[in-house]
Motif scaffolding. Structure first.
Motif, PDB file in Angstrom:
ATOM      1  N   ARG A 176       1.508  -0.747  -4.239  1.00 51.74           N
ATOM      2  CA  ARG A 176       1.979  -2.117  -4.816  1.00 51.74           C
ATOM      3  C   ARG A 176       0.946  -2.726  -5.736  1.00 51.74           C
ATOM      4  O   ARG A 176       1.274  -3.119  -6.854  1.00 51.74           O
ATOM      5  N   ALA A 177      -0.211  -2.685  -5.449  1.00 53.80           N
ATOM      6  CA  ALA A 177      -1.326  -3.312  -6.403  1.00 53.80           C
ATOM      7  C   ALA A 177      -1.554  -2.343  -7.258  1.00 53.80           C
ATOM      8  O   ALA A 177      -1.833  -2.876  -8.526  1.00 53.80           O
ATOM      9  N   ALA A 178      -1.329  -1.108  -7.267  1.00 52.66           N
ATOM     10  CA  ALA A 178      -1.216  -0.071  -8.649  1.00 52.66           C
ATOM     11  C   ALA A 178      -0.034  -0.335  -9.636  1.00 52.66           C
ATOM     12  O   ALA A 178      -0.148   0.388 -10.604  1.00 52.66           O
ATOM     13  N   GLY A 179       0.906  -0.857  -9.126  1.00 48.80           N
ATOM     14  CA  GLY A 179       1.960  -0.998  -9.829  1.00 48.80           C
ATOM     15  C   GLY A 179       3.045   0.328  -9.580  1.00 48.80           C
ATOM     16  O   GLY A 179       3.762   0.784 -10.727  1.00 48.80           O
ATOM     17  N   MET A 180       3.086   0.955  -8.558  1.00 42.45           N
ATOM     18  CA  MET A 180       3.802   2.239  -8.268  1.00 42.45           C
ATOM     19  C   MET A 180       4.643   1.854  -7.240  1.00 42.45           C
ATOM     20  O   MET A 180       4.529   1.180  -6.454  1.00 42.45           O
ATOM     21  N   PRO A 181       5.861   2.595  -7.419  1.00 40.66           N
ATOM     22  CA  PRO A 181       6.798   2.359  -6.309  1.00 40.66           C
ATOM     23  C   PRO A 181       6.327   3.226  -5.193  1.00 40.66           C
ATOM     24  O   PRO A 181       5.474   4.282  -5.349  1.00 40.66           O
ATOM     25  N   SER A 182       6.980   2.956  -4.005  1.00 44.23           N
ATOM     26  CA  SER A 182       6.345   3.740  -2.904  1.00 44.23           C
ATOM     27  C   SER A 182       7.524   4.188  -1.998  1.00 44.23           C
ATOM     28  O   SER A 182       8.688   3.641  -1.845  1.00 44.23           O
ATOM     29  N   ILE A 183       7.128   5.237  -1.184  1.00 41.42           N
ATOM     30  CA  ILE A 183       7.947   5.584  -0.035  1.00 41.42           C
ATOM     31  C   ILE A 183       7.028   5.763   1.428  1.00 41.42           C
ATOM     32  O   ILE A 183       5.835   6.276   1.182  1.00 41.42           O
ATOM     33  N   ALA A 184       7.684   5.015   2.354  1.00 45.00           N
ATOM     34  CA  ALA A 184       6.920   5.033   3.714  1.00 45.00           C
ATOM     35  C   ALA A 184       7.301   6.297   4.417  1.00 45.00           C
ATOM     36  O   ALA A 184       8.548   6.580   4.581  1.00 45.00           O
ATOM     37  N   ALA A 185       6.341   7.153   4.641  1.00 49.71           N
ATOM     38  CA  ALA A 185       6.523   8.276   5.675  1.00 49.71           C
ATOM     39  C   ALA A 185       6.618   7.771   7.016  1.00 49.71           C
ATOM     40  O   ALA A 185       5.484   8.075   7.642  1.00 49.71           O
TER      41      ALA A 185
END
Length: 221
Positions: A176-185
């Motif tokens: 989030r801080a890097a401005g990237m979407p994320s997927i939780a494993a």
């Protein structure tokens, strides 16, 4: 390559908990304590020595004996860190699918280089990994965004064409801080303190086999 999929390592790509847990139990053995079951140790594995010494010996960095035990833990782990470590089910197929579809993938881990690189090589990941950023590569570790930003830069991608996958709340915070979407494993270690559904990831994957449709949707590929 149209996008870069970045992964955490321990608990996301590789199941390193058996060897980490064995090193933790060695510390208990040295203290005259019985071993703990791997299921008890596993949730602490993403936090490395800090988490496992907390679980195995109830030690925190504030304790006077912590540093001595940390160094012994790391020495024991380094001596036997590829015994039972393996890729999670579905990871080889996922990485092959990412590459086949014209995307790149890399690893951003808080594990230091001299521990991470030999395992990456032993698992055969070094051949296709576009970038490997370790806990000592940049001035800050996750949840700081710098490791993710450095990985994107090194691989030649803007942050708008990157996403990050991880099994710890720090991974999602860093993304989030890097401005990237994320997927939780959610199939990983995830830690004992923060339920996955509170992390605010864009998607949650319950196995590596679930992940490709999520990657396609987030990266518009």
């Amino acid at each position: 390559m149209t996008a870069l999929v970045l992964f955490d390592f321990d608990g996301t790509i590789a199941d390193t908990a058996p060897d980490l847990g064995a090193a933790a139990n060695k510390q208990r053995e040295r203290a005259g304590l019985p071993p703990l079951p791997l299921d008890v140790l596993r949730p602490y594995s993403s936090a490395g020595a800090r988490g496992l010494l907390r679980c195995a010996l109830n030690l925190t960095p504030a304790d006077e004996a912590y540093e001595q035990h940390r160094l012994q833990f790391l020495a024991d782990y380094q001596a036997a860190m590829t015994v039972d470590t393996c890729l999670f089910d579905g990871v080889p197929e996922l990485l092959e699918q990412i590459s086949t579809q014209g995307l790149a993938w890399g690893i951003v881990t808080n594990k230091v280089t001299h521990l991470a690189q030999p395992i990456v090589t032993a698992l055969g990941l070094d051949k296709d990994c576009a970038v490997l950023v370790c806990g000592d590569t940049t001035a800050h570790a996750k949840p700081h965004p710098l490791p993710l930003l450095h990985a994107a830069q090194q691989a030649g991608f803007g942050t708008d064409r990157c996403l990050y996958v991880g099994d710890d709340i720090r991974d999602i915070q860093a993304a989030r801080a890097a401005g990237m979407p994320s997927i939780a494993a959610a199939y990983g270690y995830c830690g004992p303190d923060h339920p996955v559904d509170t992390w605010q990831a864009n998607h949650t994957a319950h196995s590596a086999r679930d992940m490709w449709p999520m990657i396609k949707q987030l990266m518009n590929v």
